[in-house]
Each structure stands twice: as structure tokens, then as C-alpha cells.
Design a protein around this motif. Structure first.
Motif, PDB file in Angstrom:
ATOM      1  N   TRP A 228     -28.370 -47.695  49.746  1.00  0.00           N
ATOM      2  CA  TRP A 228     -29.626 -47.940  49.040  1.00  0.00           C
ATOM      3  C   TRP A 228     -29.437 -47.779  47.534  1.00  0.00           C
ATOM      4  O   TRP A 228     -29.866 -48.616  46.755  1.00  0.00           O
ATOM      5  CB  TRP A 228     -30.700 -46.951  49.511  1.00  0.00           C
ATOM      6  N   ALA A 229     -28.774 -46.663  47.168  1.00  0.00           N
ATOM      7  CA  ALA A 229     -28.622 -46.374  45.731  1.00  0.00           C
ATOM      8  C   ALA A 229     -27.822 -47.462  45.042  1.00  0.00           C
ATOM      9  O   ALA A 229     -28.185 -47.923  43.952  1.00  0.00           O
ATOM     10  CB  ALA A 229     -27.949 -45.017  45.559  1.00  0.00           C
ATOM     11  N   LEU A 230     -26.728 -47.903  45.702  1.00  0.00           N
ATOM     12  CA  LEU A 230     -25.886 -48.904  45.054  1.00  0.00           C
ATOM     13  C   LEU A 230     -26.578 -50.264  44.999  1.00  0.00           C
ATOM     14  O   LEU A 230     -26.422 -51.008  44.033  1.00  0.00           O
ATOM     15  CB  LEU A 230     -24.534 -49.012  45.778  1.00  0.00           C
ATOM     16  N   LEU A 231     -27.376 -50.569  46.058  1.00  0.00           N
ATOM     17  CA  LEU A 231     -28.150 -51.823  46.037  1.00  0.00           C
ATOM     18  C   LEU A 231     -29.147 -51.821  44.890  1.00  0.00           C
ATOM     19  O   LEU A 231     -29.271 -52.812  44.158  1.00  0.00           O
ATOM     20  CB  LEU A 231     -28.915 -51.974  47.354  1.00  0.00           C
TER      21      LEU A 231
ATOM     22  N   PHE B 184     -25.868 -35.508  48.277  1.00  0.00           N
ATOM     23  CA  PHE B 184     -27.087 -35.655  47.480  1.00  0.00           C
ATOM     24  C   PHE B 184     -26.740 -36.504  46.257  1.00  0.00           C
ATOM     25  O   PHE B 184     -25.752 -36.244  45.587  1.00  0.00           O
ATOM     26  CB  PHE B 184     -27.625 -34.282  47.058  1.00  0.00           C
ATOM     27  N   ILE B 185     -27.552 -37.537  46.004  1.00  0.00           N
ATOM     28  CA  ILE B 185     -27.230 -38.485  44.936  1.00  0.00           C
ATOM     29  C   ILE B 185     -28.136 -38.225  43.744  1.00  0.00           C
ATOM     30  O   ILE B 185     -29.352 -38.144  43.885  1.00  0.00           O
ATOM     31  CB  ILE B 185     -27.411 -39.935  45.430  1.00  0.00           C
TER      32      ILE B 185
ATOM     33  N   GLU C 245     -25.739 -41.206  57.853  1.00  0.00           N
ATOM     34  CA  GLU C 245     -26.980 -40.976  57.094  1.00  0.00           C
ATOM     35  C   GLU C 245     -26.694 -40.973  55.595  1.00  0.00           C
ATOM     36  O   GLU C 245     -27.423 -41.583  54.804  1.00  0.00           O
ATOM     37  CB  GLU C 245     -27.582 -39.637  57.542  1.00  0.00           C
ATOM     38  N   ILE C 246     -25.595 -40.294  55.206  1.00  0.00           N
ATOM     39  CA  ILE C 246     -25.245 -40.214  53.784  1.00  0.00           C
ATOM     40  C   ILE C 246     -24.837 -41.591  53.266  1.00  0.00           C
ATOM     41  O   ILE C 246     -25.237 -42.005  52.176  1.00  0.00           O
ATOM     42  CB  ILE C 246     -24.127 -39.170  53.589  1.00  0.00           C
ATOM     43  N   ASP C 247     -24.063 -42.332  54.084  1.00  0.00           N
ATOM     44  CA  ASP C 247     -23.646 -43.678  53.672  1.00  0.00           C
ATOM     45  C   ASP C 247     -24.840 -44.597  53.461  1.00  0.00           C
ATOM     46  O   ASP C 247     -24.836 -45.433  52.559  1.00  0.00           O
ATOM     47  CB  ASP C 247     -22.709 -44.282  54.725  1.00  0.00           C
TER      48      ASP C 247
ATOM     49  N   LYS D  14     -21.636 -35.864  66.046  1.00  0.00           N
ATOM     50  CA  LYS D  14     -22.724 -35.489  65.133  1.00  0.00           C
ATOM     51  C   LYS D  14     -22.283 -35.628  63.682  1.00  0.00           C
ATOM     52  O   LYS D  14     -23.061 -36.028  62.816  1.00  0.00           O
ATOM     53  CB  LYS D  14     -23.168 -34.051  65.398  1.00  0.00           C
ATOM     54  N   LEU D  15     -21.020 -35.285  63.434  1.00  0.00           N
ATOM     55  CA  LEU D  15     -20.491 -35.400  62.070  1.00  0.00           C
ATOM     56  C   LEU D  15     -20.529 -36.859  61.613  1.00  0.00           C
ATOM     57  O   LEU D  15     -20.879 -37.167  60.468  1.00  0.00           O
ATOM     58  CB  LEU D  15     -19.067 -34.850  62.038  1.00  0.00           C
ATOM     59  N   GLU D  16     -20.188 -37.764  62.551  1.00  0.00           N
ATOM     60  CA  GLU D  16     -20.226 -39.194  62.217  1.00  0.00           C
ATOM     61  C   GLU D  16     -21.659 -39.638  61.903  1.00  0.00           C
ATOM     62  O   GLU D  16     -21.881 -40.438  60.988  1.00  0.00           O
ATOM     63  CB  GLU D  16     -19.653 -40.017  63.370  1.00  0.00           C
ATOM     64  N   MET D  17     -22.639 -39.114  62.688  1.00  0.00           N
ATOM     65  CA  MET D  17     -24.041 -39.468  62.453  1.00  0.00           C
ATOM     66  C   MET D  17     -24.492 -39.002  61.072  1.00  0.00           C
ATOM     67  O   MET D  17     -25.198 -39.718  60.355  1.00  0.00           O
ATOM     68  CB  MET D  17     -24.935 -38.838  63.523  1.00  0.00           C
TER      69      MET D  17
END
Lengths: 99, 307
Positions: free
Chosen positions: B292-295, B231-232, B285-287, B278-281
């Protein structure tokens, strides 16, 4: 018309809405839900007030000198205060045993 | 200005003896609203756990004046109340306290309309990531892979990026907060109260019942969500986007706490932990959220320079 606020006529009341007012114990003495009781050891307390800040129920209260105490009438025993305490000054003691 | 806890007055902010579950994040959040905004606040609450916490007449378990309203019209009702208070010349803050279902799924058109009209309200979305009140059904804000009673083997769609969607409405203030860092939430609420127009705050609220963890871990899990990057925390104010200090240090994925630390405490992510795919998925999602946030941080850091 004087002032900036518009004059609003008081609306006619056709029925009385069921209005409830904030009061403690809206669901009774919720301390009865508790299975574990928080016990504060004041000799370890550093007055950081984290337990007071994080308590969801407002059952951790502040004294005049900022030491804290617990309102056992309403404490639901969730244990957040013990989990956030940085000096482990709060123990969760099972209810029903010797005090 | 950083908040000193000892400066806050000694008084009861919440209403003890309410019907909330032990360890409920909503009663925590409502206390912080009282700490931040004081008594001149009216809440508008659509159906949800907060309607249940109030209990039955004549006593109310929430220490605010409240208008209970249907799901689809929380933001519209608040817009009307805000205009009415303005006409009467009263300085009262209208706050919508809605769950994630009432914000992202059912109440979204009202939220979007209020944001477009730029009505003077504070909209707080309490994101507990499912329809907890009706029995833990999946919502648009449930993350990928999470167990709910309607997604037995884990949700197959990612979480809706709601704060970014509201940000795209170009409103004066959008922020994310968490019950794990109350000082941050209180400061953001106080800042929102000084701004005129539509303010949106997304409050991350771990629910012990629906997420299947011990009630004592509510604050710890909320903090872990930030520390693992799930969560960001950010703030968008008048065209300027910035990460909050609590989240700013986790820009670099190497400095984040491993995601498993956050997942293994929660019963709802057990299928994700057993399945590496599933962990990779979930990681992807988090990445994506971080991308988006960093952009946005890069593109909206200094609007003064562009003028």
C-alpha cells in the motif's frame, strides 16, 4: 461590536468542577518504585542528550554545560537511559547495597 | 530543518512522579508534544492509560490542561473546543491524545466525522496495539498472532490499516511516527501545527506491560519496529505521499533487519515464533502494508505534474 472576536457572555456557574493542576509527585515519590538505580559516569558522557530525550519521567536533568544528572526522588528505574546511551556511560546499579 | 537537541530549552517538559508504569511510552510521547508545540496546547483525552497517569485530585500528572471525555466523543469535543477558541480569538492548539481502542474501535465515528468536517485539530493516536489500561484486551490495531488476554493463542485477524483509512478521508495532513525516533515525531508535530484543518498522527508506542518486554527496551523495540519494516513511517501532506527518511531505507526487504529480531524480544509473539505458518501470515500482513505504502508513494509522489 468592535474587533473580529465575538463577545461571549461569561456563563453562570452552577457547580464547581473538580479541577486538578499539574504538579510533581501526583502519585508520591515514585523513586520508591525503583529496584535499580542509574549511575552516570560523566567521564564517558559525550553530551548527546539521548538519555534526557528518551527519559519518560523527565528525571534526567541538564546542567548549564549540558552534562546530565538524575533526579532520584522520582526516577522509576526503568533503564531506558542506560539502553539508549551510545557510550555506555550509564550503569544500572541494584538498590539497597553499598552506595 | 533538522532538530538539534541542544537547542531545546532546559526545562521540565513532563511532570515527574506520575502514575505511569516504568518505561511508559505515553509519558515519553507527551514530553515530545510539549517540546514540539509549547504551552498553548489543550489536550482532549478519552478513557485510557492517560486518564490514569493524571492521578487523583488536586494534582495532575500530565503537564497540560486536559479535558477528560468519554471514548466515543473525543474528536467531537475537540472540534467544539477548536471552534470556541476561534470565536474567542485565542491561538490555542487542540490536541486529541487517544489510545488505539479509542481511535480505531470506539471513537472511530467521531474521528471520521471530524476528518470529514476538516476541523482544525491535531489527532494523535497512541498505538500500543491493545486495550492496555483495562488489562490487555485485543483491539482492532493488535497485529496478527499477538497474545492478549482475550486472544490466548494469538490474534487471528490482521491489524486494521488505520493511517491509510484516515488518509482516504482526504485530510490535509496524515503522518505516522514512533517514540523510538522522537526527532521525527517532533518535526512532524511542528509541521502539523502550521497546517490548518484536520491533522492525524499515528504514534507507535511499545508498551512494556502489554507486550511483555523489559521496561528498558521501550525505545529499542520502537526503533526495531521501523528497522524490521513492521511499522512504516510516512507523511501525507496536501495530496503528496512520501516515506520518512527513517523508513525510506527499508523499501527493499533485503535491507531490513530480520523480523525475528523484533518478535523475540516480546513475550506476546512467542506463539508466532514457534509456528512457521503464523510467522508467514504476519510477514504477509507487513508486506501488504508495504505494498500500500509503495503504491501510494508511486501514485501520489508529484501531484503538480498531473495538473
Amino acid at each position: 461590536m468592535s474587533g473580529t472576536a465575538a463577545v461571549v457572555e461569561k456563563p453562570k456557574t452552577y457547580w464547581v468542577a473538580p479541577i486538578s493542576y499539574p504538579a510533581p509527585a501526583s502519585s508520591g515519590k515514585t523513586g520508591l518504585w525503583r529496584t535499580e538505580r542509574p549511575v552516570i559516569h560523566l567521564e564517558k558522557c559525550v553530551k548527546c542528550l539521548y538519555c534526557w530525550l528518551y527519559c519518560p519521567e523527565d528525571t534526567i536533568l541538564r546542567r548549564e554545560d549540558d552534562y546530565v544528572y538524575v533526579d532520584y526522588d522520582y526516577c522509576k528505574g526503568c533503564g531506558i537511559c542506560a539502553a539508549v546511551c551510545p557510550t555506555n556511560a550509564i550503569d544500572m546499579v541494584p538498590e539497597g547495597g553499598e552506595s | 530543518m533538522p532538530l538539534r537537541l541542544a537547542d531545546l530549552p532546559r526545562r521540565r517538559y513532563g511532570s515527574p512522579g506520575n502514575a505511569a508504569c516504568p518505561g511508559c511510552p505515553e509519558t515519553m510521547g507527551l514530553r515530545y508534544v510539549k517540546m514540539a508545540l509549547g504551552d498553548n496546547v489543550v489536550l482532549v483525552i478519552p478513557a485510557g492509560c492517560s486518564s490514569v497517569i493524571q492521578g487523583i485530585r488536586p494534582k495532575s500528572g500530565i503537564n497540560f490542561p486536559i479535558l477528560n471525555i468519554v471514548f466515543a466523543s473525543a474528536a467531537s469535543a475537540a472540534s467544539g473546543m477548536s471552534s470556541a477558541f476561534e470565536m474567542l480569538g485565542q491561538d490555542v492548539k487542540v490536541v486529541v491524545w487517544a489510545g488505539d481502542g479509542g481511535t480505531a474501535d470506539i471513537g472511530f465515528q467521531a474521528l471520521s466525522g471530524a476528518a470529514e468536517r476538516n476541523d482544525d485539530i491535531i489527532y494523535i493516536c497512541v498505538d500500543n496495539e491493545a486495550y492496555m489500561n483495562t488489562g490487555i484486551q485485543r483491539s482492532g490495531l493488535t497485529p496478527y498472532g499477538a497474545w492478549t488476554t482475550t486472544t490466548w493463542t494469538g490474534k487471528t485477524e490482521p491489524k486494521k490499516p488505520l493511517p491509510f483509512i484516515v488518509l482516504a478521508h482526504n485530510v490535509p495532513y496524515v503522518a505516522t511516527a514512533t517514540v523510538g525516533y522522537p526527532q521525527d515525531f517532533i518535526e512532524k508535530l511542528r509541521k502539523a501545527a502550521t497546517i490548518r484543518g484536520f491533522k492525524y498522527i499515528h504514534l507507535h508506542a511499545p508498551c512494556p506491560v502489554g507486550w511483555r518486554f523489559d521496561p528498558s527496551l521501550t525505545a529499542k523495540i520502537a526503533q526495531l519496529a521501523v528497522q524490521t519494516g513492521a511499522f512504516i513511517l510516512f507523511e501525507y501532506e496536501n495530496g503528496r505521499f512520501r516515506l520518512s527518511p527513517y523508513s525510506g531505507m527499508y523499501r527493499d526487504p533485503k535491507r531490513r533487519v530480520p523480523l525475528e529480531e523484533y518478535l523475540k524480544l516480546q513475550g506476546r509473539f512467542q506463539t508466532v515464533l514457534k509456528d512457521p505458518q503464523k510467522l508467514e501470515m504476519l510477514r504477509a500482513e507487513i508486506d501488504e502494508m508495504w505494498r500500500w505504502a509503495l503504491l501510494l508513494e508511486k501514485g501520489m509522489a508529484s501531484p503538480e505534474l498531473k495538473k
